[in-house]
Design an enzyme around this catalytic site. Structure first.
Site, mmCIF file in Angstrom:
data_model
loop_
_atom_site.group_PDB
_atom_site.id
_atom_site.type_symbol
_atom_site.label_atom_id
_atom_site.label_comp_id
_atom_site.label_asym_id
_atom_site.label_seq_id
_atom_site.Cartn_x
_atom_site.Cartn_y
_atom_site.Cartn_z
ATOM 1 N N CYS A 164 -30.265 83.386 62.865
ATOM 2 C CA CYS A 164 -30.349 84.732 63.615
ATOM 3 C C CYS A 164 -28.889 84.737 64.435
ATOM 4 O O CYS A 164 -28.240 83.718 64.764
ATOM 5 C CB CYS A 164 -31.355 84.751 64.769
ATOM 6 S SG CYS A 164 -33.015 84.413 64.222
ATOM 7 N N ARG B 203 -25.683 84.826 59.326
ATOM 8 C CA ARG B 203 -26.681 83.810 59.922
ATOM 9 C C ARG B 203 -28.371 84.138 59.840
ATOM 10 O O ARG B 203 -29.205 83.468 60.160
ATOM 11 C CB ARG B 203 -26.557 83.855 61.223
ATOM 12 C CG ARG B 203 -25.236 83.334 61.782
ATOM 13 C CD ARG B 203 -25.044 83.460 63.380
ATOM 14 N NE ARG B 203 -25.747 82.414 64.113
ATOM 15 C CZ ARG B 203 -25.677 81.193 64.410
ATOM 16 N NH1 ARG B 203 -24.432 80.762 64.041
ATOM 17 N NH2 ARG B 203 -26.612 80.472 65.128
ATOM 18 N N TRP C 31 -33.272 85.964 61.193
ATOM 19 C CA TRP C 31 -33.645 85.066 59.946
ATOM 20 C C TRP C 31 -34.934 84.656 60.142
ATOM 21 O O TRP C 31 -35.260 83.980 61.472
ATOM 22 C CB TRP C 31 -32.759 83.798 59.920
ATOM 23 C CG TRP C 31 -33.237 83.114 58.517
ATOM 24 C CD1 TRP C 31 -32.757 83.233 57.398
ATOM 25 C CD2 TRP C 31 -33.827 81.985 58.621
ATOM 26 N NE1 TRP C 31 -33.254 82.240 56.340
ATOM 27 C CE2 TRP C 31 -34.016 81.514 57.193
ATOM 28 C CE3 TRP C 31 -34.535 81.354 59.420
ATOM 29 C CZ2 TRP C 31 -34.594 80.420 56.913
ATOM 30 C CZ3 TRP C 31 -35.379 80.061 59.207
ATOM 31 C CH2 TRP C 31 -35.478 79.734 57.803
ATOM 32 N N ASN D 193 -32.061 83.626 69.581
ATOM 33 C CA ASN D 193 -31.945 82.943 68.422
ATOM 34 C C ASN D 193 -32.587 81.464 68.798
ATOM 35 O O ASN D 193 -31.940 80.704 69.886
ATOM 36 C CB ASN D 193 -30.368 82.759 68.082
ATOM 37 C CG ASN D 193 -30.046 81.648 67.197
ATOM 38 O OD1 ASN D 193 -30.823 81.397 66.248
ATOM 39 N ND2 ASN D 193 -28.823 81.061 67.205
ATOM 40 N N GLY D 194 -33.304 81.036 68.046
ATOM 41 C CA GLY D 194 -33.885 79.625 68.158
ATOM 42 C C GLY D 194 -35.453 79.435 68.039
ATOM 43 O O GLY D 194 -36.023 80.923 67.409
ATOM 44 N N GLU E 103 -24.507 69.181 43.687
ATOM 45 C CA GLU E 103 -24.048 70.476 44.271
ATOM 46 C C GLU E 103 -23.787 71.441 43.410
ATOM 47 O O GLU E 103 -24.061 72.784 43.701
ATOM 48 C CB GLU E 103 -22.464 69.803 44.718
ATOM 49 C CG GLU E 103 -21.794 70.971 45.519
ATOM 50 C CD GLU E 103 -22.585 71.526 46.743
ATOM 51 O OE1 GLU E 103 -23.354 71.194 47.069
ATOM 52 O OE2 GLU E 103 -21.756 72.627 47.114
ATOM 53 N N LYS F 238 -25.596 75.014 43.894
ATOM 54 C CA LYS F 238 -24.629 76.269 44.070
ATOM 55 C C LYS F 238 -25.403 77.329 43.327
ATOM 56 O O LYS F 238 -25.542 78.361 43.730
ATOM 57 C CB LYS F 238 -23.362 75.760 43.672
ATOM 58 C CG LYS F 238 -21.964 76.425 44.496
ATOM 59 C CD LYS F 238 -21.750 76.101 45.655
ATOM 60 C CE LYS F 238 -22.780 75.761 46.805
ATOM 61 N NZ LYS F 238 -22.528 75.299 47.938
ATOM 62 N N GLU G 288 -28.485 78.339 44.516
ATOM 63 C CA GLU G 288 -28.640 79.390 45.966
ATOM 64 C C GLU G 288 -28.391 80.839 45.647
ATOM 65 O O GLU G 288 -28.693 81.745 46.115
ATOM 66 C CB GLU G 288 -27.395 78.695 46.851
ATOM 67 C CG GLU G 288 -27.633 77.894 47.683
ATOM 68 C CD GLU G 288 -26.603 77.245 48.557
ATOM 69 O OE1 GLU G 288 -25.474 76.888 48.095
ATOM 70 O OE2 GLU G 288 -26.803 77.451 49.794
ATOM 71 N N HIS H 35 -35.284 58.482 31.950
ATOM 72 C CA HIS H 35 -36.465 58.413 32.637
ATOM 73 C C HIS H 35 -37.360 59.513 33.008
ATOM 74 O O HIS H 35 -38.102 59.196 33.951
ATOM 75 C CB HIS H 35 -36.037 57.643 33.835
ATOM 76 C CG HIS H 35 -35.350 56.337 33.678
ATOM 77 N ND1 HIS H 35 -35.897 55.156 32.701
ATOM 78 C CD2 HIS H 35 -33.926 55.794 33.516
ATOM 79 C CE1 HIS H 35 -35.215 54.200 32.845
ATOM 80 N NE2 HIS H 35 -33.661 54.779 33.221
ATOM 81 N N LYS I 84 -26.579 81.092 56.849
ATOM 82 C CA LYS I 84 -25.216 79.971 57.289
ATOM 83 C C LYS I 84 -25.424 78.695 57.786
ATOM 84 O O LYS I 84 -25.190 77.742 57.486
ATOM 85 C CB LYS I 84 -24.148 80.767 57.355
ATOM 86 C CG LYS I 84 -22.776 80.117 57.292
ATOM 87 C CD LYS I 84 -22.553 80.025 55.806
ATOM 88 C CE LYS I 84 -20.981 79.171 55.975
ATOM 89 N NZ LYS I 84 -20.718 78.707 54.335
HETATM 90 C C1 AGP Z 1 -24.514 75.301 51.272
HETATM 91 O O1 AGP Z 1 -24.018 76.232 50.216
HETATM 92 C C2 AGP Z 1 -25.662 75.612 51.848
HETATM 93 N N1 AGP Z 1 -25.880 76.932 52.253
HETATM 94 C C3 AGP Z 1 -26.330 74.633 52.866
HETATM 95 O O2 AGP Z 1 -26.987 73.457 52.115
HETATM 96 C C4 AGP Z 1 -25.355 73.997 53.862
HETATM 97 O O3 AGP Z 1 -24.251 73.052 53.404
HETATM 98 C C5 AGP Z 1 -26.473 73.312 54.857
HETATM 99 O O4 AGP Z 1 -27.344 74.133 55.581
HETATM 100 C C6 AGP Z 1 -25.641 72.396 55.905
HETATM 101 O O5 AGP Z 1 -25.136 73.324 56.953
HETATM 102 P P1 AGP Z 1 -23.939 72.638 57.598
HETATM 103 O O6 AGP Z 1 -22.789 71.794 56.770
HETATM 104 O O7 AGP Z 1 -23.130 73.685 58.476
HETATM 105 O O8 AGP Z 1 -24.516 71.574 58.615
#
Ligand code: AGP
Length: 609
Positions: free
Chosen positions: A2, A27, A74, A98-99, A482, A486, A489, A505, A604
């Site tokens: 948020c 956010r 969010w 937010n929280g 990673e 990506k 996501e 395995h 984010k």
């Molecule tokens: C990255 O592509 C992601 N959106 C997510 O995994 C992110 O890396 C994770 O939420 C950690 O965020 P931070 O690095 O701000 O702690």
């Protein structure tokens, strides 16, 4: 998650708030809302879905006022509907939050018992009702807010206005980020710096359990129990232009192409080439302290956790120290074995991830020192850690992390070099070799970026596949994880990353003629083993997309598609490998017509557990 924005001054608040929300949309983007106080009345507009819907609504039914608050959501409690969208109102009180308020259920029951009725399913609405009730009981606005905050358990960043005190706005923080912007006779509040960067670069960061009370003639900071505070203002160097797309179709693409510069900035002024060493200005550890640690624990989430996995390989290899890497949400709840001989390394782009922040606190509670690798200056994790290595990636807006990840890898390499030189594990000669490899990195990234067109045509060929497998060994294994993250996501395609040697395995059962397998086959110490794994995939009909070293014709002949990468030192290879994988995810997402910068369900900064 948020995003919240607040404004009080002599300009019209709505355009400032909507602009701020636009920059905070990363956010959360389930719903959005705005409220101004105009002619002593709260005027509220809220809409489901992205901010654009709210902007359209405000276009149809304009809203005016020189004091106002806004929110982009969010969802945590309650579906992303208009009724659950912020701001929430109870009597004269209107607020954005937010929280998560953890004790909202008992609070809500007691409020119901004394006649309060609730419109939404959110935890937030109870805060507005609690303040309203305190005011009914005789408290003024500010006092009612303080009394309410003392009742709340959980996390909040709040911005609150009141119809009966139309020239006052109150902001409060505990566990969720909040920054105050100081203008000329005007004040701004936001969850994050970019939201108000176009308005002012003079910022004050609120700490937990602090509040700011804004009136037309000034702002007063205090703790929620009323202790008056004198807070320092910080000048923020980021340029507002960083928050623009600069001719690129998406922020993610812009950020991928910014990587040579981001890496350069992260190394600038830090590499001491002749000494084979590194200068880290805010590390906060002496050589003797570094030599005293027997173990390093890396904690992080998501992409930052993948950077941590690369960090383990690097630190163990170069510094000969035992390293564990933990997912922060696991670390914080499993009573980890941590003591003063352990150094905690917390990696976070935002510096606000709730689980990573809690892991830092857990380690501190057990007597360990904590060093942060963060991108956002003065973020909560950076402030709470004993030292920090900033990644100078600049503002990252795309929800899928790219340049922040790559600069985290650079920052970890710098840290490893500094640590190894301090403990004696890295000789001056080896240090000189490593600094020289790092110096070549921006040029290698430029070269890797030239694969963009080739990657796009691979994306065209495979974007209709329903699953992908990514395989690598050694340093390439976390990069396989990673790459798969990506793709998931932003393309919503199921993808798994695996250590190539582990394939037999279990995951080998998935391989058939429909399964694209992205093989990371660099000419490093694992080369022959990975080539064998690639043969195993091909033998089962898998469709290999190989990322290999330039000139590796053997691999090129075997694979269905191939991307050749510049040959480089092992320490920088994970970074070079990451570039085409970012581009692959990007192009697949575009071809599928997805929202690249704001993928569904994600945010984010994950400031909730
Ligand atoms: C990255 O592509 C992601 N959106 C997510 O995994 C992110 O890396 C994770 O939420 C950690 O965020 P931070 O690095 O701000 O702690």
């Amino acid at each position: 998650m948020c995003g919240i924005v607040g404004y009080i001054g002599s300009q019209q608040a709505p355009p400032i708030i909507l602009d701020g929300l636009k920059r905070l949309e990363y956010r959360g983007y389930d719903s959005a809302g705005i409220c101004t106080i105009f002619a002593d009345c709260a005027d509220i507009r809220r809409s489901e879905g992205k901010l654009a819907n709210l902007v359209d609504l405000v276009g149809l039914i304009p809203i005016f006022g020189e004091i106002g608050i806004g929110h982009t959501r969010w969802a945590t409690h309650g579906k992303p509907t208009e009724i659950n969208a912020h701001p929430h109102q109870a009597g004269p009180i209107v607020l954005v939050h937010n929280g998560i308020i953890e004790n909202y259920i008992p609070l809500k029951s007691s409020l119901r018992e004394i006649g309060h009725t609730f419109k939404s399913e959110t935890d937030t609405e109870v805060i507005a009702h609690l303040i309203e009730q305190r005011m009914k009981d005789g408290a003024g606005f500010e006092e009612a807010v303080r009394q309410t905050l003392l009742q709340l358990k959980g996390a909040y960043a709040l911005c609150i206005v009141c119809e009966s005190e139309p020239d006052t706005m109150i902001a409060a923080k505990h566990g969720s980020p909040l920054v105050v912007g100081i203008g000329d006779g005007e004040y701004f509040v936001a969850s994050d710096i970019p939201a108000i960067l176009a308005q002012t670069r003079e910022m004050v960061f609120l700490e937990d359990r602090e509040i700011a009370v804004f009136r037309r003639d000034g702002v007063a900071f205090s703790t929620i129990t009323g202790e008056v505070l004198s807070k320092a203002t910080r000048h923020i160097d980021w340029s507002p232009l960083m928050a623009e797309k600069g001719g690129f179709r998406h922020f993610m693409l812009k950020e991928i192409f910014e990587q040579p510069r981001a890496v350069q900035d992260t190394m600038a002024g830090r590499l001491l080439e002749e000494e084979g060493n590194v200068y880290l200005e805010d590390l906060g550890l002496t050589d003797a302290e570094m030599a005293g640690f027997s173990r390093i624990c890396i904690v992080a989430c998501g992409t930052s956790w993948h950077a941590g996995l690369v960090g383990k390989f690097l630190l163990e290899e170069l510094c000969r120290i035992s390293v564990e890497v933990d997912i922060a949400s696991e670390f914080r709840y499993r009573n980890p074995v941590v003591s003063s001989g352990t150094l905690l390394l917390a990696i976070s782009q935002s510096g606000e991830t709730a689980d990573t922040l809690a892991a830092v606190r857990e380690a501190h509670g057990k007597g360990a020192k904590a060093i942060a690798i963060c991108n956002v200056v003065d973020s909560s994790i950076a402030r709470e850690a004993d030292g920090v290595v900033y990644t100078h990636a600049g503002l990252e807006i795309g929800v899928a992390s790219t340049k922040a990840f790559v600069t985290q890898l650079v920052a970890i390499s710098l840290f490893a070099l500094r640590f190894g030189r301090a403990t004696g594990a890295i000789s001056r000669e080896r240090g000189i070799e490593l600094t020289s490899s790092l110096l070549h990195l921006p040029a290698f990234i430029e070269e890797a970026l030239q694969l963009d067109t080739a990657v796009e045509s691979i994306a065209r060929r495979y974007h209709n596949s329903s699953d992908f497998l990514y395989l690598g060994r050694g340093y390439s294994y976390p990069i396989a994880l990673e790459g798969a993250l990506k793709l998931k996501e932003i393309s919503y395609i199921h993808a798994e990353g695996y250590p190539a040697g582990e394939m037999k395995h279990g995951p080998i059962a998935l391989i058939d003629e429909n399964m694209p397998v992205v093989m990371l086959v660099l000419r490093d110490r694992h080369y022959e083993k990975v080539v064998s794994n690639m043969e195993e995939v091909i033998a089962r009909g898998g469709r290999v997309i190989a990322l290999c070293s330039a000139g590796d014709s053997e691999t090129a002949q075997k694979a269905e598609a191939v991307l050749e990468l510049p040959s480089c030192a092992e320490i920088v290879a994970p970074i070079i490998l990451s570039i085409p994988l970012q581009l692959l995810a990007y192009h697949v997402s575009v071809l599928k017509g997805n929202d690249v910068d704001q993928p569904r369900n994600l945010a984010k900064s994950v400031t909730v557990e």
